[in-house]
Design an enzyme around this catalytic site. Structure first.
Site, PDB file in Angstrom:
ATOM      1  N   HIS A   1       0.836  -1.197   0.000  1.00  0.00           N
ATOM      2  CA  HIS A   1       0.000   0.000   0.000  1.00  0.00           C
ATOM      3  C   HIS A   1       0.873   1.250   0.000  1.00  0.00           C
ATOM      4  O   HIS A   1       1.842   1.355   0.763  1.00  0.00           O
ATOM      5  CB  HIS A   1      -0.916   0.002   1.224  1.00  0.00           C
ATOM      6  CG  HIS A   1      -2.025  -0.997   1.125  1.00  0.00           C
ATOM      7  ND1 HIS A   1      -2.545  -1.662   2.220  1.00  0.00           N
ATOM      8  CD2 HIS A   1      -2.724  -1.447   0.050  1.00  0.00           C
ATOM      9  CE1 HIS A   1      -3.516  -2.467   1.822  1.00  0.00           C
ATOM     10  NE2 HIS A   1      -3.638  -2.356   0.516  1.00  0.00           N
TER      11      HIS A   1
ATOM     12  N   GLU B   1       1.740   3.305   3.111  1.00  0.00           N
ATOM     13  CA  GLU B   1       2.359   2.497   4.163  1.00  0.00           C
ATOM     14  C   GLU B   1       3.842   2.277   3.854  1.00  0.00           C
ATOM     15  O   GLU B   1       4.443   1.275   4.235  1.00  0.00           O
ATOM     16  CB  GLU B   1       1.576   1.179   4.301  1.00  0.00           C
ATOM     17  CG  GLU B   1       0.124   1.430   4.667  1.00  0.00           C
ATOM     18  CD  GLU B   1      -0.759   0.191   4.683  1.00  0.00           C
ATOM     19  OE1 GLU B   1      -0.217  -0.928   4.577  1.00  0.00           O
ATOM     20  OE2 GLU B   1      -1.988   0.345   4.799  1.00  0.00           O
TER      21      GLU B   1
ATOM     22  N   HIS C   1       2.532  -4.036   6.677  1.00  0.00           N
ATOM     23  CA  HIS C   1       1.558  -2.971   6.472  1.00  0.00           C
ATOM     24  C   HIS C   1       1.612  -2.029   7.678  1.00  0.00           C
ATOM     25  O   HIS C   1       2.360  -2.247   8.625  1.00  0.00           O
ATOM     26  CB  HIS C   1       0.151  -3.566   6.331  1.00  0.00           C
ATOM     27  CG  HIS C   1      -0.065  -4.331   5.068  1.00  0.00           C
ATOM     28  ND1 HIS C   1      -0.669  -3.788   3.956  1.00  0.00           N
ATOM     29  CD2 HIS C   1       0.259  -5.611   4.724  1.00  0.00           C
ATOM     30  CE1 HIS C   1      -0.721  -4.693   2.989  1.00  0.00           C
ATOM     31  NE2 HIS C   1      -0.156  -5.812   3.431  1.00  0.00           N
TER      32      HIS C   1
ATOM     33  N   GLU D   1       0.962  -5.326  11.047  1.00  0.00           N
ATOM     34  CA  GLU D   1       0.509  -3.934  10.987  1.00  0.00           C
ATOM     35  C   GLU D   1       1.326  -3.118  11.998  1.00  0.00           C
ATOM     36  O   GLU D   1       1.081  -3.176  13.198  1.00  0.00           O
ATOM     37  CB  GLU D   1      -0.988  -3.840  11.322  1.00  0.00           C
ATOM     38  CG  GLU D   1      -1.894  -4.620  10.374  1.00  0.00           C
ATOM     39  CD  GLU D   1      -2.238  -3.857   9.110  1.00  0.00           C
ATOM     40  OE1 GLU D   1      -1.743  -2.717   8.946  1.00  0.00           O
ATOM     41  OE2 GLU D   1      -3.005  -4.400   8.291  1.00  0.00           O
TER      42      GLU D   1
END
Length: 307
Positions: A62, A65, A214, A275
């Site tokens: 992404h 990110e 991420h 994450e």
């Protein structure tokens, strides 16, 4: 002096130059051009180690990110420096780690999108203006900071053939039914250059485990549907304990068509979405040191596979 810059925004050119500089400084690091993006930016691999256990780490699926890219690059640099000096990394003997496993990485899966978010792609250029036009259909998403997709408006982490139809149904119901800044699954699974190349690379490596980096939330997602992978939860629990992150089930709205979902489904081996950090994407570089400190034990634990 450190090769990896962690105090400036990451761009595709900086990532590419950093990878090449690492392979020049440490000849036992290897790189190859995996593919080029839709707009011609290189997507490179970076490999370290020579042992039989193979793992694959990816970052920056992404665009906003991108802070995950220097996490991977910094890890490889510290690992390489420790090998060269006969030292250790995170309390592990670097030579032993290098001889027991091989760590494959794709530090920037989405270079086009990253360049949009970090400012390497300037207003007035056709790709920038095309993205800006797509973004106008989603006025509640800030531009360019809210951009996650590639420059064709496809969310690369919703492209994998693991519940893709479910992902499409969920995202369409949320209004993401056309190219835009985020959450558009594309017209078909793997119809983007980036995702096709990563799937091919993964199949060629045949890794024991994958990590997909991420942001944000300090969470580790470890499962896909009801696929049982022996040892996956236990290894995830160890990574959570060492990092301070939470090991959680993936929320239903995000539970399909991701890279780790595809890996778990087709390989039946551990795959994790990590994450990192907390806040609003893109996370500020002021968080980098904490993110790296938290994630070093995850990267090392994944490399060894020791529960």
């Amino acid at each position: 002096m450190s090769i990896v810059k962690t105090d400036v925004p990451m761009t595709s050119a900086l990532c590419n130059d950093t990878i090449l500089a690492l392979t020049q400084a440490y000849p036992f690091c290897r790189s190859e051009l995996l593919t080029q993006s839709a707009f011609g930016r290189p997507i490179r691999t970076l490999v370290i180690g020579e042992g039989p256990r193979r793992v694959l780490y990816t970052a920056a699926h992404h665009a906003n990110e991108w802070i995950t890219t220097p996490v991977i690059l910094k890890f490889v640099e510290e690992f390489a420096e420790a090998i060269q000096n006969g030292g250790s990394i995170g309390g592990m003997d670097a030579g032993d780690l290098a001889s027991s496993g091989t760590i494959y990485t794709v530090p920037m899966v989405n270079p086009d999108g990253v360049d949009l978010v970090t400012g390497a792609l300037q207003p007035g250029k056709i790709p920038y203006e095309t993205a800006a036009e797509l973004s106008r259909s989603f006025p509640n998403i800030p531009f360019p900071d809210g951009w996650k997709a590639n420059l064709l408006g496809v969310d690369l982490n919703l492209q994998y053939p693991a519940g893709w139809l479910q992902a499409r149904e969920i995202k369409y119901s949320q209004g993401y039914d056309r190219p835009g800044p985020r959450d558009y699954v594309g017209r078909a699974p793997l119809n983007q250059l980036e995702t096709r190349a990563l799937v091919g690379y993964t199949e060629a490596i045949d890794p024991a485990l994958v990590l997909a980096y991420h942001t944000q939330g300090k969470v580790i997602y470890w499962q896909f549907e009801d696929v049982f992978v022996p040892g996956a939860r236990e290894l995830g629990e160890k990574m959570a304990r060492l990092s301070g992150y939470a090991l959680e089930d993936t929320p239903y709205e995000s539970a399909f068509a991701g890279y780790k979902d595809w890996f778990i489904k087709y390989f039946g081996r551990p795959g994790y979405t990590i994450e990192v950090g907390e806040g609003i994407n893109p996370l500020p570089l002021s968080q980098f040191d904490e993110i790296y400190r938290d994630n070093l034990p995850i990267l090392l634990t994944a490399a060894t596979g020791n529960i």
